[in-house]
Scaffold this motif. Structure first.
Motif, PDB file in Angstrom:
ATOM      1  N   HIS A 126       0.843  -1.196   0.000  1.00 39.23           N
ATOM      2  CA  HIS A 126       0.000   0.000   0.000  1.00 39.23           C
ATOM      3  C   HIS A 126       0.883   1.254   0.000  1.00 39.23           C
ATOM      4  O   HIS A 126       1.515   1.565   1.010  1.00 39.23           O
ATOM      5  CB  HIS A 126      -0.900   0.033   1.227  1.00 39.23           C
ATOM      6  N   THR A 127       0.922   1.948  -1.119  1.00 39.10           N
ATOM      7  CA  THR A 127       1.637   3.220  -1.142  1.00 39.10           C
ATOM      8  C   THR A 127       0.929   4.237  -0.260  1.00 39.10           C
ATOM      9  O   THR A 127       1.571   5.040   0.417  1.00 39.10           O
ATOM     10  CB  THR A 127       1.748   3.756  -2.585  1.00 39.10           C
ATOM     11  N   HIS A 128      -0.403   4.179  -0.243  1.00 39.54           N
ATOM     12  CA  HIS A 128      -1.202   5.071   0.605  1.00 39.54           C
ATOM     13  C   HIS A 128      -1.987   4.239   1.614  1.00 39.54           C
ATOM     14  O   HIS A 128      -3.214   4.077   1.515  1.00 39.54           O
ATOM     15  CB  HIS A 128      -2.145   5.925  -0.245  1.00 39.54           C
ATOM     16  N   GLU A 131      -5.277   5.507   3.710  1.00 43.59           N
ATOM     17  CA  GLU A 131      -6.579   5.764   3.089  1.00 43.59           C
ATOM     18  C   GLU A 131      -7.669   4.978   3.815  1.00 43.59           C
ATOM     19  O   GLU A 131      -7.633   3.745   3.849  1.00 43.59           O
ATOM     20  CB  GLU A 131      -6.541   5.403   1.604  1.00 43.59           C
ATOM     21  N   HIS A 142      -8.195   9.838   5.983  1.00 40.52           N
ATOM     22  CA  HIS A 142      -6.752   9.641   5.822  1.00 40.52           C
ATOM     23  C   HIS A 142      -6.111   9.620   7.206  1.00 40.52           C
ATOM     24  O   HIS A 142      -5.771  10.657   7.764  1.00 40.52           O
ATOM     25  CB  HIS A 142      -6.138  10.745   4.962  1.00 40.52           C
ATOM     26  N   ASP A 206      -0.515  -2.790  -5.906  1.00 38.63           N
ATOM     27  CA  ASP A 206      -0.519  -1.618  -5.029  1.00 38.63           C
ATOM     28  C   ASP A 206      -1.982  -1.296  -4.778  1.00 38.63           C
ATOM     29  O   ASP A 206      -2.684  -0.792  -5.659  1.00 38.63           O
ATOM     30  CB  ASP A 206       0.202  -0.449  -5.701  1.00 38.63           C
ATOM     31  N   HIS A 208      -5.189   0.508  -3.290  1.00 35.41           N
ATOM     32  CA  HIS A 208      -5.596   1.848  -2.866  1.00 35.41           C
ATOM     33  C   HIS A 208      -7.101   1.924  -2.626  1.00 35.41           C
ATOM     34  O   HIS A 208      -7.847   1.001  -2.940  1.00 35.41           O
ATOM     35  CB  HIS A 208      -5.261   2.881  -3.951  1.00 35.41           C
ATOM     36  N   GLU A 295      -7.754   0.296  -7.272  1.00 36.87           N
ATOM     37  CA  GLU A 295      -8.505   1.163  -6.369  1.00 36.87           C
ATOM     38  C   GLU A 295      -9.806   0.437  -5.997  1.00 36.87           C
ATOM     39  O   GLU A 295     -10.630   0.148  -6.869  1.00 36.87           O
ATOM     40  CB  GLU A 295      -8.838   2.497  -7.054  1.00 36.87           C
TER      41      GLU A 295
END
Length: 325
Positions: A126-128, A131, A142, A206, A208, A295
């Motif tokens: 997970h880059t972000h 979230e 966030h 990845d 999101h 996503e």
């Protein structure tokens, strides 16, 4: 009975004759060691037996302090002590895991990493990771509210794929905290490190959560209906794939994204949205041969709806790769 009686008499005689002379030259530790050696002659083979056990099960090569009683001595070095392990019952056998164990990590995370099988083929990261979904108590979509975030969706997707026979590595390391701007630089280091140590990986996800402006409650309600659907009587979040056009392998990941989208749309109409392409970005998709930026839902959808989607994502990916290899 006669042999047993003779043995007992012999031991008593030895103790009467030997112990007085020994007591003058033995300190407390040596005296205790003498008693143990006399009572447990099998300790002479302790080292040999222990090595044999470790060969059979490396996870038993543990820190003896946790479940064993130990006494110290050494025949060769006066200032150094030797541990004599006396195991009483199966529950007292040392059982502390080594630095890394696939068996232990099948359902557990160690240092933010879970590996479900040997030679894993698929990486989820997970880059972000901050979230979060609509029902997060934090309210800003966030935060490090892990149980209501995309991290939880990744955990469940890992379960679903593992149940289908996939070897998966899932990392829950935060890359957008404390610095959001360095998210992709941070996640790049993580995935390069994991891939370099696991050359069996050729698929990376990845994972999101899409972001929408849902500050207006009416817009939030509209978006919720737009980005969810019903499958088998269950309300689930929709998902889509994103492609970064600046990657050297852009053609490969673009084809993969569109093929999986078409496959998913045919299998579950209304579940998979169209691919989003961003020619200005890389999203670290050059790291793996088959890289997908997925996503799942958005900040108008709930964590329950997004988690419910994972079984369908797993099914789509599993069947797609089975049919195309």
């Amino acid at each position: 009975m006669l042999k047993k009686y003779i043995s007992i008499v012999t031991i008593v005689c030895m103790l009467v004759c030997i112990l007085p002379s020994k007591s003058y030259s033995m300190d407390k530790d040596n005296f205790i060691k003498f008693l143990i050696n006399s009572s447990y002659p099998e300790v002479d083979n302790d080292k040999k037996d222990n090595n044999q056990d470790n060969d059979k099960d490396p996870n038993k090569n543990k820190d003896a302090n946790e479940n064993t009683e130990v006494l110290k001595s050494n025949k060769n070095e006066k200032n150094k002590n030797e541990y004599i392990k006396v195991h009483v019952g199966e529950e007292n056998i040392p059982n502390i895991a080594s630095n890394y164990s696939v068996e232990q990590s099948k359902s557990e995370y160690k240092d933010d990493i879970r590996v479900t099988r040997e030679k894993p083929r698929l990486l989820i990261y997970h880059t972000h990771g901050c979230e979060t979904y609509s029902n997060s108590p934090e309210g800003n979509y966030h935060s490090r509210d892990k149980k209501n975030s995309v991290m939880e969706v990744g955990r469940l997707l890992t379960d679903q794929l593992t149940n289908k026979g996939w070897g998966v590595i899932h990392t829950t390391k935060y890359h957008d905290y404390p610095s959001y701007n360095n998210s992709y630089a941070s996640s790049l280091k993580t995935i390069q490190n994991i891939v370099s140590q696991n050359n069996s990986i050729d698929i990376a996800i990845d994972l999101h959560r899409d972001a929408r402006d849902v500050s207006d409650p009416k817009i939030k309600e509209i978006d919720h209906k737009k980005y969810t659907t019903t499958i088998n009587g269950e309300r689930v979040a929709k998902f889509f794939l994103v492609v970064g056009g600046k990657n050297e392998n852009a053609d490969q990941i673009r084809k993969l994204a569109h093929d999986i989208t078409k496959f998913g749309q045919k299998k579950y109409p209304g579940l998979v949205c169209e691919v989003i392409e961003k020619d200005y970005a890389k999203f670290n998709q050059f790291v793996a041969k088959n890289h997908m930026l997925i996503e799942v839902g958005n900040n108008a959808t709930s964590i329950e709806e997004s988690k419910a989607t994972t079984k369908y994502i797993a099914e789509i990916l599993d069947e797609y790769f089975m049919q195309n290899e």
